[in-house]
Write a protein that holds these residues in place. Structure first.
Motif, PDB file in Angstrom:
ATOM      1  N   THR A 229      97.668  66.024  41.217  1.00  0.00           N
ATOM      2  CA  THR A 229      98.480  66.681  41.214  1.00  0.00           C
ATOM      3  C   THR A 229      99.808  66.435  39.885  1.00  0.00           C
ATOM      4  O   THR A 229      99.833  67.198  39.884  1.00  0.00           O
ATOM      5  N   VAL A 230     100.308  64.911  39.886  1.00  0.00           N
ATOM      6  CA  VAL A 230     100.978  64.158  38.546  1.00  0.00           C
ATOM      7  C   VAL A 230     100.144  65.061  37.049  1.00  0.00           C
ATOM      8  O   VAL A 230     100.705  65.085  36.557  1.00  0.00           O
ATOM      9  N   ARG A 231      98.813  64.965  37.739  1.00  0.00           N
ATOM     10  CA  ARG A 231      98.139  64.466  36.256  1.00  0.00           C
ATOM     11  C   ARG A 231      98.466  65.832  36.028  1.00  0.00           C
ATOM     12  O   ARG A 231      98.085  66.571  34.484  1.00  0.00           O
ATOM     13  N   THR A 232      98.477  66.799  36.184  1.00  0.00           N
ATOM     14  CA  THR A 232      97.690  68.565  36.139  1.00  0.00           C
ATOM     15  C   THR A 232      99.908  68.750  35.901  1.00  0.00           C
ATOM     16  O   THR A 232      99.720  69.388  35.054  1.00  0.00           O
ATOM     17  N   LYS A 233     100.478  68.466  37.072  1.00  0.00           N
ATOM     18  CA  LYS A 233     102.134  69.414  37.074  1.00  0.00           C
ATOM     19  C   LYS A 233     103.199  67.764  36.501  1.00  0.00           C
ATOM     20  O   LYS A 233     103.962  68.941  36.315  1.00  0.00           O
ATOM     21  N   PHE A 234     103.487  67.119  36.148  1.00  0.00           N
ATOM     22  CA  PHE A 234     104.500  65.505  36.193  1.00  0.00           C
ATOM     23  C   PHE A 234     104.312  64.628  35.340  1.00  0.00           C
ATOM     24  O   PHE A 234     104.335  63.742  34.847  1.00  0.00           O
ATOM     25  N   LEU A 235     103.351  65.006  34.220  1.00  0.00           N
ATOM     26  CA  LEU A 235     103.233  63.942  33.457  1.00  0.00           C
ATOM     27  C   LEU A 235     104.193  64.874  31.998  1.00  0.00           C
ATOM     28  O   LEU A 235     104.392  66.143  31.937  1.00  0.00           O
ATOM     29  N   THR A 236     104.176  63.412  30.890  1.00  0.00           N
ATOM     30  CA  THR A 236     105.629  63.770  30.135  1.00  0.00           C
ATOM     31  C   THR A 236     104.497  65.241  29.663  1.00  0.00           C
ATOM     32  O   THR A 236     105.060  65.790  28.650  1.00  0.00           O
ATOM     33  N   THR A 237     103.159  65.407  29.374  1.00  0.00           N
ATOM     34  CA  THR A 237     102.629  66.186  28.017  1.00  0.00           C
ATOM     35  C   THR A 237     102.595  67.604  28.678  1.00  0.00           C
ATOM     36  O   THR A 237     102.787  68.663  27.980  1.00  0.00           O
ATOM     37  N   ARG A 238     102.678  67.752  29.859  1.00  0.00           N
ATOM     38  CA  ARG A 238     102.803  69.467  30.372  1.00  0.00           C
ATOM     39  C   ARG A 238     104.284  69.209  30.319  1.00  0.00           C
ATOM     40  O   ARG A 238     104.930  70.827  29.978  1.00  0.00           O
ATOM     41  N   CYS A 239     105.643  68.465  30.145  1.00  0.00           N
ATOM     42  CA  CYS A 239     106.746  68.817  30.046  1.00  0.00           C
ATOM     43  C   CYS A 239     106.747  69.248  28.476  1.00  0.00           C
ATOM     44  O   CYS A 239     107.860  70.101  28.077  1.00  0.00           O
ATOM     45  N   LEU A 240     106.591  68.600  27.670  1.00  0.00           N
ATOM     46  CA  LEU A 240     106.199  68.374  26.146  1.00  0.00           C
ATOM     47  C   LEU A 240     105.650  70.178  26.012  1.00  0.00           C
ATOM     48  O   LEU A 240     106.409  70.365  25.510  1.00  0.00           O
ATOM     49  N   ILE A 241     104.734  70.644  26.567  1.00  0.00           N
ATOM     50  CA  ILE A 241     104.394  71.876  26.253  1.00  0.00           C
ATOM     51  C   ILE A 241     105.398  73.244  26.896  1.00  0.00           C
ATOM     52  O   ILE A 241     106.309  74.253  25.991  1.00  0.00           O
ATOM     53  N   ASP A 242     105.960  72.570  28.066  1.00  0.00           N
ATOM     54  CA  ASP A 242     106.861  73.436  28.679  1.00  0.00           C
ATOM     55  C   ASP A 242     108.774  73.674  27.720  1.00  0.00           C
ATOM     56  O   ASP A 242     108.786  74.559  27.422  1.00  0.00           O
ATOM     57  N   TYR A 243     108.653  72.759  26.941  1.00  0.00           N
ATOM     58  CA  TYR A 243     109.957  73.044  25.958  1.00  0.00           C
ATOM     59  C   TYR A 243     109.258  73.323  24.569  1.00  0.00           C
ATOM     60  O   TYR A 243     110.148  73.995  23.975  1.00  0.00           O
ATOM     61  N   LEU A 244     108.241  73.463  24.384  1.00  0.00           N
ATOM     62  CA  LEU A 244     107.945  74.223  23.086  1.00  0.00           C
ATOM     63  C   LEU A 244     107.120  75.091  23.626  1.00  0.00           C
ATOM     64  O   LEU A 244     108.197  75.822  21.900  1.00  0.00           O
ATOM     65  N   ASP A 245     107.428  75.494  24.393  1.00  0.00           N
ATOM     66  CA  ASP A 245     107.007  77.266  24.668  1.00  0.00           C
ATOM     67  C   ASP A 245     108.465  77.825  24.870  1.00  0.00           C
ATOM     68  O   ASP A 245     108.047  79.086  23.975  1.00  0.00           O
ATOM     69  N   ILE A 246     109.511  76.897  25.151  1.00  0.00           N
ATOM     70  CA  ILE A 246     110.887  78.121  25.229  1.00  0.00           C
ATOM     71  C   ILE A 246     111.182  77.713  23.375  1.00  0.00           C
ATOM     72  O   ILE A 246     111.834  78.504  23.325  1.00  0.00           O
ATOM     73  N   LEU A 247     110.969  76.608  23.031  1.00  0.00           N
ATOM     74  CA  LEU A 247     111.688  76.985  21.612  1.00  0.00           C
ATOM     75  C   LEU A 247     110.900  77.871  20.736  1.00  0.00           C
ATOM     76  O   LEU A 247     111.004  78.257  19.719  1.00  0.00           O
ATOM     77  N   ASN A 248     109.120  77.960  21.112  1.00  0.00           N
ATOM     78  CA  ASN A 248     108.963  79.070  20.594  1.00  0.00           C
ATOM     79  C   ASN A 248     109.606  80.226  21.182  1.00  0.00           C
ATOM     80  O   ASN A 248     109.480  81.467  19.912  1.00  0.00           O
ATOM     81  N   GLU A 249     109.629  80.708  21.742  1.00  0.00           N
ATOM     82  CA  GLU A 249     110.028  81.846  22.430  1.00  0.00           C
ATOM     83  C   GLU A 249     111.817  82.082  21.439  1.00  0.00           C
ATOM     84  O   GLU A 249     112.146  83.634  21.006  1.00  0.00           O
ATOM     85  N   ILE A 250     112.303  81.034  21.431  1.00  0.00           N
ATOM     86  CA  ILE A 250     113.627  81.056  20.900  1.00  0.00           C
ATOM     87  C   ILE A 250     113.603  81.068  19.373  1.00  0.00           C
ATOM     88  O   ILE A 250     114.945  82.148  19.066  1.00  0.00           O
TER      89      ILE A 250
END
Length: 252
Positions: A229-250
């Motif tokens: 669960t943590v490997r797929t949802k709660f590691l910094t790699t996933r967090c980084l992807i989330d922020y990159l996606d947001i920055l890309n949209e903006i």
């Protein structure tokens, strides 16, 4: 409070929240959930050899001749360390085990010392016998070693934010019994990758811990699912992807 911060939020295109529970109604700004995450390479979460685990446990006087139960939280009323002690006593009546309460003192809370002192009194004999160990020194590698060597990690919070201590414990593949509050249910699906108990149900905490201790195969399966669960949802790699996606949209 909402009226106070609303004027500031309206200046932005997007608001980031960590939990659906924090979504503000009637806010014309988009609200996007980005869950907190842990760094798997930090001293608190990196892989440790059995030699290093044993060294740190020995350094802090923690014996491993019987199952270890642990809660990693500061001595704070909202973390309910007294409730953890009560649950431990119920478990110990049926299975010989040891409890480690490890966490810093809440220096901005005068009740922290009061709670710690009450535990010293209530657990006086258990502490003397070495069956309850209190650690107030903050040491990330010790936390790592404890989470990896414990049979069960407890998080008996009365109130909670996201509770990254739960993410950390799940990452170690250790079964977690935690309160059904705050961000903990976002991380744990009861009976699948951990167990959720209402914080006031001390006896239920004890019964679930006993069940885990008596069923090593179930404990192993729950622990493996928690780590995944943590490997797929709660590691910094996933967090980084989330922020990159947001920055890309903006930017676009």
């Amino acid at each position: 409070m909402y009226d106070f911060i609303k004027g500031y939020i309206l200046k932005y295109d997007l608001a980031i929240i960590s939990n659906e529970k924090y979504r503000m109604k009637n806010l014309p700004v988009e609200q996007r959930i980005v869950y907190p995450a842990i760094d798997p390479l930090s001293p608190k979460n990196m892989e440790l050899s059995q030699e290093d685990i044993a060294k740190y446990l020995h350094k802090f006087g923690i014996k491993t001749d019987k199952p270890l139960l642990a809660q990693i939280s500061r001595f704070d009323i909202w973390k309910d360390p007294e409730g953890v002690l009560e649950a431990f006593m119920l478990v110990k009546n049926e299975i010989d085990c040891r409890l480690v309460l490890c966490g810093g003192m809440a220096m901005d809370d005068p009740e922290s010392q009061v709670i710690y002192d009450r535990i010293l009194v209530k657990a006086k004999k258990l502490i003397k016998d070495g069956d309850v160990v209190l650690i107030t020194l903050e040491n990330n590698i010790l936390v790592n070693a404890l989470q990896r060597s414990a049979a069960v990690i407890i998080q008996k919070s009365i109130r909670e934010g996201f509770a990254l201590t739960v993410s950390e414990a799940l990452w170690k593949g250790t079964p977690v019994v935690a309160s059904n509050v705050g961000g903990i249910p976002t991380q744990i699906t009861d009976g699948v990758n951990g167990f959720l108990i209402e914080p006031s149900q001390t006896e239920a905490f004890a019964n679930k811990i006993i069940e885990i201790l008596k069923n090593p195969d179930m404990a192993k399966e729950i622990g493996e699912k928690g780590k995944e669960t943590v490997r797929t949802k709660f590691l910094t790699t996933r967090c980084l992807i989330d922020y990159l996606d947001i920055l890309n949209e903006i930017i676009i």
